[in-house]
Scaffold this active site. Sequence first.
Site, mmCIF file in Angstrom:
data_model
loop_
_atom_site.group_PDB
_atom_site.id
_atom_site.type_symbol
_atom_site.label_atom_id
_atom_site.label_comp_id
_atom_site.label_asym_id
_atom_site.label_seq_id
_atom_site.Cartn_x
_atom_site.Cartn_y
_atom_site.Cartn_z
ATOM 1 N N SER A 194 0.855 -1.223 -0.019
ATOM 2 C CA SER A 194 0.038 0.120 -0.004
ATOM 3 C C SER A 194 0.683 1.521 0.152
ATOM 4 O O SER A 194 0.335 2.391 0.123
ATOM 5 C CB SER A 194 -0.929 -0.017 1.240
ATOM 6 O OG SER A 194 -1.620 -1.027 1.151
ATOM 7 N N HIS B 104 2.653 -4.252 9.655
ATOM 8 C CA HIS B 104 1.308 -4.443 8.933
ATOM 9 C C HIS B 104 0.443 -4.953 9.778
ATOM 10 O O HIS B 104 -0.731 -5.569 9.445
ATOM 11 C CB HIS B 104 1.693 -5.843 8.034
ATOM 12 C CG HIS B 104 2.449 -5.316 6.573
ATOM 13 N ND1 HIS B 104 2.316 -4.147 6.093
ATOM 14 C CD2 HIS B 104 3.506 -6.094 5.741
ATOM 15 C CE1 HIS B 104 3.198 -3.779 5.023
ATOM 16 N NE2 HIS B 104 3.911 -5.154 5.023
ATOM 17 N N TRP C 157 7.682 3.520 0.535
ATOM 18 C CA TRP C 157 7.317 4.794 0.204
ATOM 19 C C TRP C 157 7.231 5.813 1.245
ATOM 20 O O TRP C 157 8.092 6.810 1.339
ATOM 21 C CB TRP C 157 6.317 5.117 -0.720
ATOM 22 C CG TRP C 157 6.016 6.256 -1.485
ATOM 23 C CD1 TRP C 157 6.914 7.520 -1.655
ATOM 24 C CD2 TRP C 157 5.013 6.812 -2.310
ATOM 25 N NE1 TRP C 157 6.586 8.648 -2.191
ATOM 26 C CE2 TRP C 157 5.299 7.971 -2.872
ATOM 27 C CE3 TRP C 157 3.839 6.344 -2.924
ATOM 28 C CZ2 TRP C 157 4.623 8.769 -3.671
ATOM 29 C CZ3 TRP C 157 2.817 6.913 -3.623
ATOM 30 C CH2 TRP C 157 3.288 8.001 -4.254
ATOM 31 N N SER D 13 -0.088 -5.368 -7.122
ATOM 32 C CA SER D 13 1.279 -5.304 -6.776
ATOM 33 C C SER D 13 1.663 -6.519 -5.718
ATOM 34 O O SER D 13 2.766 -6.953 -5.769
ATOM 35 C CB SER D 13 1.314 -4.358 -5.901
ATOM 36 O OG SER D 13 2.624 -3.877 -5.259
HETATM 37 P P1 A3P Z 1 3.503 -1.329 -7.498
HETATM 38 O O1 A3P Z 1 3.747 -2.966 -7.498
HETATM 39 O O2 A3P Z 1 2.078 -1.033 -7.999
HETATM 40 O O3 A3P Z 1 4.250 -0.587 -8.531
HETATM 41 P P2 A3P Z 1 4.706 -1.595 -0.074
HETATM 42 O O4 A3P Z 1 6.082 -0.870 0.095
HETATM 43 O O5 A3P Z 1 3.726 -1.416 0.656
HETATM 44 O O6 A3P Z 1 5.206 -3.197 -0.420
HETATM 45 O O7 A3P Z 1 4.091 -0.959 -1.553
HETATM 46 C C1 A3P Z 1 4.771 -1.364 -2.619
HETATM 47 C C2 A3P Z 1 4.243 -0.526 -3.833
HETATM 48 O O8 A3P Z 1 4.327 0.814 -3.677
HETATM 49 C C3 A3P Z 1 4.669 -1.011 -5.369
HETATM 50 O O9 A3P Z 1 3.512 -0.510 -6.115
HETATM 51 C C4 A3P Z 1 5.749 0.096 -5.522
HETATM 52 O O10 A3P Z 1 6.070 0.508 -6.728
HETATM 53 C C5 A3P Z 1 5.013 1.474 -4.778
HETATM 54 N N1 A3P Z 1 5.871 2.586 -4.568
HETATM 55 C C6 A3P Z 1 7.020 2.214 -3.750
HETATM 56 N N2 A3P Z 1 7.752 3.929 -3.627
HETATM 57 C C7 A3P Z 1 6.876 4.332 -4.531
HETATM 58 C C8 A3P Z 1 7.098 5.901 -4.822
HETATM 59 N N3 A3P Z 1 8.117 6.650 -4.491
HETATM 60 N N4 A3P Z 1 6.011 6.245 -5.707
HETATM 61 C C9 A3P Z 1 5.042 5.423 -6.180
HETATM 62 N N5 A3P Z 1 4.916 4.355 -5.833
HETATM 63 C C10 A3P Z 1 5.860 3.707 -4.824
#
Ligand code: A3P
Length: 300
Positions: free
Chosen positions: A53, A107, A57, A137
């Site tokens: 989610s 989580h 990031w 994802s």
């Molecule tokens: P996608 O697989 O849709 O690209 P988590 O960190 O909770 O595991 O989430 C991973 C998701 O957050 C991935 O999505 C990843 O690409 C996205 N993500 C991580 N950093 C990001 C950023 N700076 N900007 C946009 N999406 C980001």
Amino acid sequence: MDRDALDEALNALMFKHKGIYFDANYTSPEVINEIEHMEIKDHDVILVTYPKSGTIWTQQILNLIFNEGHRNGTEHIDTMTRLPWIEYNINNVDLKSHPSPRLFTTHLPYYLMPRDLRFRMAKIIYVGRNPKDVLVSFYHFYKMNPNLKCTINWETFLDLYISGKVLGGSWFDHVRGWNTHKEDFNILFVTFEEMKKDLRSAVLKICKFVDITLDEEAIDTVVERATFKKMKHDPLANYTFLPNDILDRSKGAFLRKGTVGDWKNKMTVAQSEMFDKVYKEKIGDLPIKFLWDLNEEPSP
Ligand code: A3P
């Protein structure tokens, strides 16, 4: 692959404890039980997410907001060390004496959080994301898991996700739980989609909540370093610091696409409609809205 073989692979990967599936390689029921007794301090800040989610990031955003040394590049502490996981303390950070203000990541569902949280001023930042993008994802993320000794096809993964038989448990339960118990905590809700739409405003919102005032230049740095493009190549933030036996990088990347609406490339119309039905049944009564596409208005 037949269902028995899949069940066997899933049982080796995860265990169910108090209604939630955990990764058996990195935690245990004993560790989860202990969390309830973890001592919380007023200045603690805990990032809570359902998997996929926007966790890493937001870890990067918080690391940048709280640490000038991370912003100006004079220190080299990765986000997982700076915001260690409560239930998956893979890098063995001493959570108790972690420098104040202690920043953590989890989580966990609301009911497995430290009890102390309800009596403290500690802050929780809950980052949510529309569940169809989470699903896609997550599907790609499972492929990178070297401990999963089978390949799960898309249709099967969709079933597992809807029934909550995935790491982190049911997305619906997670979101419902945190939203219906928000009064018990000092909590700020942020969404992946709002960060995507206007990262600067989201950073300012988080700064306000954690009571940190940064000048314009510092805010610019936070925003710039937290963009997908920058994070993709930032070894302190993109989780490439994890060894391949935890995450097989030949099969994908944590920073995969980072977009809103990718589910449209994967779900059939029938799957999407079926999902909408489940969504309505399970959390349609909650006053929450997600953005399913960047060009649309948020909707239940
Ligand atoms: P996608 O697989 O849709 O690209 P988590 O960190 O909770 O595991 O989430 C991973 C998701 O957050 C991935 O999505 C990843 O690409 C996205 N993500 C991580 N950093 C990001 C950023 N700076 N900007 C946009 N999406 C980001």
